[in-house]
Design a protein around this motif. Structure first.
Motif, mmCIF file in Angstrom:
data_model
loop_
_atom_site.group_PDB
_atom_site.id
_atom_site.type_symbol
_atom_site.label_atom_id
_atom_site.label_comp_id
_atom_site.label_asym_id
_atom_site.label_seq_id
_atom_site.Cartn_x
_atom_site.Cartn_y
_atom_site.Cartn_z
ATOM 1 N N THR A 315 0.838 -1.190 0.000
ATOM 2 C CA THR A 315 0.000 0.000 0.000
ATOM 3 C C THR A 315 0.873 1.239 0.000
ATOM 4 O O THR A 315 1.805 1.341 0.801
ATOM 5 C CB THR A 315 -0.922 0.024 1.232
ATOM 6 O OG1 THR A 315 -1.745 -1.137 1.205
ATOM 7 C CG2 THR A 315 -1.819 1.245 1.222
ATOM 8 N N ARG A 337 -10.220 8.861 -11.750
ATOM 9 C CA ARG A 337 -11.163 7.803 -11.376
ATOM 10 C C ARG A 337 -10.787 6.437 -11.948
ATOM 11 O O ARG A 337 -11.488 5.450 -11.687
ATOM 12 C CB ARG A 337 -12.569 8.187 -11.833
ATOM 13 C CG ARG A 337 -13.109 9.440 -11.138
ATOM 14 C CD ARG A 337 -14.554 9.705 -11.520
ATOM 15 N NE ARG A 337 -15.080 10.887 -10.842
ATOM 16 C CZ ARG A 337 -16.331 11.332 -10.954
ATOM 17 N NH1 ARG A 337 -17.186 10.666 -11.753
ATOM 18 N NH2 ARG A 337 -16.722 12.405 -10.309
ATOM 19 N N MET A 339 -9.146 2.878 -12.286
ATOM 20 C CA MET A 339 -8.936 1.936 -11.197
ATOM 21 C C MET A 339 -7.622 1.170 -11.293
ATOM 22 O O MET A 339 -7.132 0.650 -10.297
ATOM 23 C CB MET A 339 -10.106 0.929 -11.154
ATOM 24 C CG MET A 339 -11.473 1.578 -10.938
ATOM 25 S SD MET A 339 -11.557 2.552 -9.421
ATOM 26 C CE MET A 339 -11.390 1.273 -8.175
ATOM 27 N N GLU A 364 -3.218 -0.245 -8.350
ATOM 28 C CA GLU A 364 -4.651 -0.548 -8.381
ATOM 29 C C GLU A 364 -5.318 0.265 -7.281
ATOM 30 O O GLU A 364 -4.863 0.284 -6.137
ATOM 31 C CB GLU A 364 -4.889 -2.037 -8.148
ATOM 32 C CG GLU A 364 -6.357 -2.424 -8.153
ATOM 33 C CD GLU A 364 -6.577 -3.901 -7.914
ATOM 34 O OE1 GLU A 364 -7.749 -4.331 -7.847
ATOM 35 O OE2 GLU A 364 -5.566 -4.634 -7.774
ATOM 36 N N ARG A 365 -6.386 0.944 -7.638
ATOM 37 C CA ARG A 365 -7.111 1.750 -6.673
ATOM 38 C C ARG A 365 -8.124 0.877 -5.925
ATOM 39 O O ARG A 365 -8.944 0.198 -6.548
ATOM 40 C CB ARG A 365 -7.829 2.906 -7.367
ATOM 41 C CG ARG A 365 -8.426 3.934 -6.408
ATOM 42 C CD ARG A 365 -9.275 4.949 -7.155
ATOM 43 N NE ARG A 365 -8.526 5.675 -8.156
ATOM 44 C CZ ARG A 365 -7.758 6.736 -7.903
ATOM 45 N NH1 ARG A 365 -7.642 7.173 -6.665
ATOM 46 N NH2 ARG A 365 -7.123 7.347 -8.884
ATOM 47 N N THR A 366 -8.038 0.877 -4.605
ATOM 48 C CA THR A 366 -9.037 0.201 -3.785
ATOM 49 C C THR A 366 -9.878 1.270 -3.100
ATOM 50 O O THR A 366 -9.753 2.463 -3.389
ATOM 51 C CB THR A 366 -8.373 -0.703 -2.741
ATOM 52 O OG1 THR A 366 -7.592 0.101 -1.847
ATOM 53 C CG2 THR A 366 -7.467 -1.727 -3.411
ATOM 54 N N GLU A 367 -10.705 0.853 -2.168
ATOM 55 C CA GLU A 367 -11.625 1.797 -1.534
ATOM 56 C C GLU A 367 -10.890 2.930 -0.820
ATOM 57 O O GLU A 367 -11.280 4.089 -0.910
ATOM 58 C CB GLU A 367 -12.514 1.056 -0.527
ATOM 59 C CG GLU A 367 -13.563 1.967 0.118
ATOM 60 C CD GLU A 367 -14.486 1.193 1.034
ATOM 61 O OE1 GLU A 367 -15.261 1.829 1.756
ATOM 62 O OE2 GLU A 367 -14.428 -0.060 1.035
ATOM 63 N N ASN A 368 -9.796 2.591 -0.132
ATOM 64 C CA ASN A 368 -9.130 3.595 0.699
ATOM 65 C C ASN A 368 -7.669 3.843 0.336
ATOM 66 O O ASN A 368 -7.013 4.670 0.981
ATOM 67 C CB ASN A 368 -9.192 3.185 2.177
ATOM 68 C CG ASN A 368 -10.610 3.097 2.685
ATOM 69 O OD1 ASN A 368 -11.415 3.989 2.424
ATOM 70 N ND2 ASN A 368 -10.922 2.032 3.400
ATOM 71 N N SER A 369 -7.135 3.133 -0.646
ATOM 72 C CA SER A 369 -5.698 3.269 -0.887
ATOM 73 C C SER A 369 -5.324 2.865 -2.305
ATOM 74 O O SER A 369 -6.165 2.425 -3.093
ATOM 75 C CB SER A 369 -4.917 2.411 0.117
ATOM 76 O OG SER A 369 -5.261 1.044 -0.052
#
Length: 398
Positions: A315, A337, A339, A364-369
């Motif tokens: 992360t 935006r 992902m 890779e974009r996750t919900e928080n990081s």
């Protein structure tokens, strides 16, 4: 020094502690130590050497020292004068410096021919600082130049502006992103011509910390400091690249670090097993892993954690609010935006001037990081990265 807008200048990061912590130790090595007040007098003396060395005006100084203390003092002297600074690991080729005018160029070095450069004795250069005498500060846009590593091609000159570094430090301070940088006694093992090395110095200086430097810029000197129990017993924080910590892990049984509170990583990917080895041996310390690129101050985001049980080294961590993070998809389109794709950093380099920096890192974009997933496929030609996808997209669109 022209004190107009002094608190908005990069030199204020150091000088604020001269005013508030004059007797606090700022810089130490195996041989010597200096308080903030004593360091200020050394820095002032070097600034006088620079301004009096030539009859014509100097706007760029190349710093190429083997002695890291001289490099640090000279760095702050140039910052006080708001000059362009070139942090050079070597000065063997004049080809790399053609971008600078020889008429406005000065070289400070402790190993080059004295006919080509200036050197000084730290014990003799000190003068009682009087920054208000003489209008020697130039309020203008100035840059700090680094060389890329050149591991996959010819190394190239990269610059970051005073504006960028100052804004990064202001952001780190205002958002309390580096709580561990305050009032530490920190060993900075990275050579100061490296962007990570000089950035760490500025960050810990902002926090009023005492800095310990190896005398030389090699990989052995930091370990020699740690084997000196009179010094290692006082160290509360360490900053270094993974290779340094791998060497440290081998000799940890011989090293005493009873006061260590923080371990900082940068410069490369950190193997999780290395973290666990250090955590097992050192114990109750916080850890930080900085994510950055040479083109801007070395922290873009910070993964900071108190316990390894909750850490995830893939992360990227908390992104500094001054940076806009974009992701370039497989078609070469960048967006906030997207992902999955290459990480692109949108940052300010001066007032009303921004630039986009390609990191060549896949995330890779996750919900928080943002999760690091690898590196892009690119071609490197003479030190410059060429992305085939960008070329294909450009040709297709035109």
């Amino acid at each position: 020094m022209n004190l107009n807008n002094f608190d908005k200048q990069l030199f204020h990061i150091f000088h604020q502690h001269v005013l508030n912590s004059y007797e606090v130790h700022y810089l130490s090595s195996i041989e010597n130590s200096w308080t903030y007040g004593e360091a200020n007098d050394v820095i002032y003396g070097i600034s006088r050497l620079i301004t009096q060395s030539h009859t014509h005006e100097i706007d760029t100084v190349i710093l190429t020292f083997r002695d890291q203390k001289k490099l640090l003092f000279s760095f702050w002297a140039c910052v006080a004068l708001q000059m362009n600074i070139v942090l050079a690991p070597d000065y063997s080729s004049n080809e790399d410096y053609k971008v600078f005018s020889s008429d406005s160029l000065l070289i400070l070095s402790d190993f080059l021919d004295p006919k080509r450069s200036l050197d000084f004795d730290i014990s003799q250069i000190s003068e009682t600082a009087d920054w208000e005498s003489g209008n020697i500060t130039k309020i203008r846009s100035a840059y700090i130049y680094f060389f890329s590593s050149g591991t996959t091609g010819k190394s190239k000159l990269i610059k970051t502006s005073y504006f960028q570094m100052l804004k990064a430090i202001e952001c780190i301070t205002f958002n309390d992103i580096m709580p561990y940088s305050y009032r530490q006694k920190v060993l900075i093992s990275i050579p100061l011509f490296h962007s990570y090395g000089i950035s760490a110095v500025v960050e810990y200086t902002q926090g009023g910390s005492s800095i310990i430097l190896p005398k030389q810029r090699d990989s052995i000197s930091p370990l020699q400091i740690l084997l000196d129990k009179t010094i290692s017993a006082t160290i509360t924080a360490i900053e270094g690249v993974p290779y340094f910590y791998k060497q440290l892990a081998i000799i940890l049984e011989r090293v005493e670090l009873p006061k260590i509170r923080h371990i900082g990583f940068g410069g490369d990917t950190v193997p999780p097993e290395l973290l666990h080895i250090l955590y097992k041996e050192i114990g109750n310390s916080s850890f930080s892993i900085r994510y950055g690129v040479t083109e801007i101050p070395s922290v873009i985001s910070l993964n900071f954690f108190e316990s390894l049980s909750i850490s995830d080294t893939t992360t990227l961590g908390r992104v500094l609010p001054i940076y806009n993070v974009l992701i370039k998809d497989e078609k070469g389109n960048s967006g906030s935006r997207n992902m999955f794709g290459e990480l692109i950093i949108d940052c300010s380099v001066a007032h009303h001037e921004r630039c986009l920096i390609s990191t060549n890192d896949i995330v890779e974009r996750t919900e928080n990081s943002l999760i690091f997933r690898g590196r892009t496929t690119f071609i490197k030609h003479r030190g410059y990265k060429i992305n085939p996808v960008e070329i294909e997209t450009f040709i297709t669109n035109t």
